[in-house]
Design an enzyme around this catalytic site. Sequence first.
Site, mmCIF file in Angstrom:
data_model
loop_
_atom_site.group_PDB
_atom_site.id
_atom_site.type_symbol
_atom_site.label_atom_id
_atom_site.label_comp_id
_atom_site.label_asym_id
_atom_site.label_seq_id
_atom_site.Cartn_x
_atom_site.Cartn_y
_atom_site.Cartn_z
ATOM 1 N N LYS A 238 3.529 -15.224 2.291
ATOM 2 C CA LYS A 238 3.702 -15.951 1.032
ATOM 3 C C LYS A 238 5.200 -16.193 0.869
ATOM 4 O O LYS A 238 5.842 -15.778 -0.094
ATOM 5 C CB LYS A 238 3.109 -15.120 -0.121
ATOM 6 C CG LYS A 238 3.070 -15.813 -1.458
ATOM 7 C CD LYS A 238 2.070 -16.957 -1.543
ATOM 8 C CE LYS A 238 2.205 -17.710 -2.847
ATOM 9 N NZ LYS A 238 1.380 -18.933 -2.909
ATOM 10 N N ASP B 31 -6.222 -7.142 4.145
ATOM 11 C CA ASP B 31 -7.374 -6.508 3.492
ATOM 12 C C ASP B 31 -8.266 -7.578 2.869
ATOM 13 O O ASP B 31 -9.486 -7.611 3.076
ATOM 14 C CB ASP B 31 -6.863 -5.531 2.418
ATOM 15 C CG ASP B 31 -8.002 -4.867 1.663
ATOM 16 O OD1 ASP B 31 -8.968 -4.425 2.321
ATOM 17 O OD2 ASP B 31 -7.937 -4.796 0.422
ATOM 18 N N ASP C 265 -12.132 -9.332 4.373
ATOM 19 C CA ASP C 265 -13.409 -9.355 3.633
ATOM 20 C C ASP C 265 -13.923 -10.787 3.518
ATOM 21 O O ASP C 265 -15.110 -11.058 3.683
ATOM 22 C CB ASP C 265 -13.244 -8.775 2.222
ATOM 23 C CG ASP C 265 -13.546 -7.278 2.168
ATOM 24 O OD1 ASP C 265 -13.255 -6.575 3.160
ATOM 25 O OD2 ASP C 265 -14.055 -6.800 1.134
ATOM 26 N N TYR D 244 0.824 -1.216 0.000
ATOM 27 C CA TYR D 244 0.000 0.000 0.000
ATOM 28 C C TYR D 244 0.856 1.263 0.000
ATOM 29 O O TYR D 244 0.425 2.310 -0.456
ATOM 30 C CB TYR D 244 -0.906 0.041 1.239
ATOM 31 C CG TYR D 244 -2.222 -0.673 1.093
ATOM 32 C CD1 TYR D 244 -2.278 -1.999 0.682
ATOM 33 C CD2 TYR D 244 -3.417 -0.028 1.389
ATOM 34 C CE1 TYR D 244 -3.482 -2.661 0.569
ATOM 35 C CE2 TYR D 244 -4.633 -0.677 1.280
ATOM 36 C CZ TYR D 244 -4.662 -1.995 0.869
ATOM 37 O OH TYR D 244 -5.852 -2.646 0.765
ATOM 38 N N ASP E 295 -2.512 -18.313 0.490
ATOM 39 C CA ASP E 295 -3.507 -19.016 -0.348
ATOM 40 C C ASP E 295 -4.161 -20.146 0.448
ATOM 41 O O ASP E 295 -5.382 -20.337 0.403
ATOM 42 C CB ASP E 295 -2.888 -19.519 -1.667
ATOM 43 C CG ASP E 295 -1.550 -20.228 -1.485
ATOM 44 O OD1 ASP E 295 -0.987 -20.200 -0.365
ATOM 45 O OD2 ASP E 295 -1.056 -20.822 -2.476
HETATM 46 C C1 IPM Z 1 -10.280 -1.492 4.139
HETATM 47 C C2 IPM Z 1 -10.567 -0.857 2.806
HETATM 48 C C3 IPM Z 1 -9.446 0.120 2.456
HETATM 49 C C4 IPM Z 1 -8.171 -0.694 2.358
HETATM 50 C C5 IPM Z 1 -9.668 0.959 1.186
HETATM 51 C C6 IPM Z 1 -10.973 1.722 1.219
HETATM 52 C C7 IPM Z 1 -8.521 1.898 0.908
HETATM 53 O O1 IPM Z 1 -10.752 -1.816 1.828
HETATM 54 O O2 IPM Z 1 -10.134 -0.759 5.131
HETATM 55 O O3 IPM Z 1 -10.229 -2.719 4.205
HETATM 56 O O4 IPM Z 1 -7.871 -1.257 1.300
HETATM 57 O O5 IPM Z 1 -7.448 -0.756 3.359
HETATM 58 MG MG MG Z 2 -10.823 -3.791 2.594
#
Ligand code: IPM
Ligand code: MG
Length: 369
Positions: free
Chosen positions: A193, A249, A253, A143, A225
């Site tokens: 990884k 990240d 999710d 990032y 993975d």
């Molecule tokens: C998160 C989001 C952010 C990230 C984005 C909005 C920049 O997806 O906080 O998980 O990638 O960190």
């Molecule tokens: Mg995110």
Amino acid sequence: MSKTKELIVLPGDGIGPEVTKEAIKILQTVCKRHNKKLRIRSFPVGGASIDRYGRPLTEEALKACKESSAVLLGAVGGPKWDDQPKDKRPEAALLQLRKELDLFANLRPITTYKSLLQSSPLKREIVSGVDIMIVRELTGGIYFGRPRFIEQTENGERGVDTLSYTTEEIERVAHAAFKTAANRNRKIISVDKSNVLDSSRLWRKTVQESAKQWPEIELQHMLVDNCAMQLVRNPKQFDVILTGNMFGDILSDEASMITGSIGMLPSASLGEEFAMYEPVHGSAPDIAGQRAANPIAAIASVALMCRYSLDMPEAALEIEEAIKGTLEDGFRTADIYGHSTKEYRATTSEIGSAIDKHLSPNLKPGNLL
Ligand code: IPM
Ligand code: MG
């Protein structure tokens, strides 16, 4: 009488303002109850700040955050600002805040609620009882690595990002993860990884080294993975997951679906000096303004704030119990609605008020400010 704490609220875009409003309502209830004085100031951030000031984060907002005890952020982004250059996009505000406040450890708890088990796309027996804490490194990795650019070449354009980690960056987030694990089930799975990436080989070596200071904690390593697969195959094997910025990240999710919805996931971003709390979900422009957003992630983020920044660990537990009670009563936003007769479709503020009611019955008049 305790010192007044400064809270900065950055409601942001889309559903951000709707969910932060409910979270503040809950925070004010517990502050009254625990006799805690709070001064709240609010600033536009992301698209809202672009519209008003031409940039996603103003100096004034950043300065206020640097003077605060805690920051509560809603969400940033939306199609309206998608064509902005990268440093003018709403997301740039979020990344700048994380970097400027040096919030290197991002805690994302994956908590399952009994009454929501049927909302997960995974089988009940797989998700029942899952309780994971993802510790994501937040200010390094791909990032923020340099160089990064898009250039013209003879064969068209070329885009470059850099994935880099230093020993020091890995050590400090590893330390945060070991500390977290010490208060939980004392098991860490560090995800990397290292069969391909040098940055991951350093990650693994450094975490291994840090583990020597925490002999009571069991450390395992897992390739990212495989971890993505294990999270749906057998999520109960995880207690604390320690990982880098981008893997964290993506995995968070994925892991959110264990709970039924990303609308349930809170987060705490912690550094040595500052702390920021935000729901893991985005600004959901498609449902903004429809009173349909799930405020539970924002409210649970406030619980984390009570625990880590406001010195109110009991309030954190009370909010978490109130969320549980509200779900048991059957209140559901669309994202967690399972179409059973025991459930009730509720708006954003109805969920907030139901949680507030769970907190209020024990309110003792003597505790009011
Ligand atoms: C998160 C989001 C952010 C990230 C984005 C909005 C920049 O997806 O906080 O998980 O990638 O960190
Ligand atoms: Mg995110």
